[in-house]
Design an enzyme around this catalytic site. Sequence first.
Site, short mmCIF file in Angstrom:
data_model
loop_
_atom_site.label_atom_id
_atom_site.label_comp_id
_atom_site.label_asym_id
_atom_site.label_seq_id
_atom_site.Cartn_x
_atom_site.Cartn_y
_atom_site.Cartn_z
N HIS A 9 -5.83 5.08 0.06
CA HIS A 9 -4.46 4.67 -0.24
C HIS A 9 -4.46 4.03 -1.63
CE1 HIS A 9 -6.21 0.88 1.21
NE2 HIS A 9 -5.25 0.26 0.50
N ASP B 12 0.84 -1.19 0.00
CA ASP B 12 0.00 0.00 0.00
C ASP B 12 0.88 1.25 0.00
OD1 ASP B 12 -2.24 -1.58 0.12
OD2 ASP B 12 -2.48 -1.39 2.30
#
Length: 269
Positions: A241, A166
């Site tokens: 994200h 991420d």
Amino acid sequence: MAFTRATGKHRRPSRITRTTANVAGVAALTTTGVIGGLAAPALAAADEAAVEHTGLTQAISVGDSLAESVDAQAAAQRQAADDAAAAKKAEEAAKKKAAEEKRKAEAEAEAKAKAKKEREAKERAAREAERKRLNTYVSPVSGSYVSTGYQTGGAMWSSGSHTGVDFHAASGTTVHAVGSGTVVEAGWGGAYGNNVVIKMNDGTYTQYGHMSSLSVTVGQTVTPGQQIGLSGSTGNSSGPHLHFEARSGEEYGSDIDPVSYLRSHGVNV
């Protein structure tokens, strides 16, 4: 019986003898340029026939004709010399002009060859730069960092571990294609939310998930750094994200370490 005279040096010359001698003297003086002012008065009264016998008139006429012929010949020679000089000058001018034209033609040819060489060099440099650009890789989110690493364990993931990484990104942040390739998926991806899958030119696959919007469609070719969408929190996400995966194949489960993948292509992550 023939008529005879007494011989001796004191014999008086006859009139005919004297006249002939005087006329001969006049002829001799005239040919040397001396005018008949020195002649005796008796010569002026001499018989015209005697003067004609000397050939004086013919000599003067021939002299004039000869002078004119010499003058004409000299003039012709001068004219011939002038013509030869003019011809030589024209020939030299023609040679000079031809040499100048040749020099200009060679200079133009050299300039064209140089310009062509420079143009080809620029084109080669441009192609090389484009080739390098197309073969380079970039980070999917500029200036970001990995907030969750690869294969991190947890109940959030159905496989039991994180199949990608991420990148920290606020909602609406531009997401880039990491390299050149072709879009093979663009749309809803279940747990991945709005996602894009790109088949890279080297045969690998990259995936971009949880985006709020997409900027590409299936079949579209993309280049390194091209915008493919905006980050978000769609699908199975705990907050805004970008989920990024790298795979050796198109199917799920062929994932590879995304950080190692990017670093192998020169991206500092």
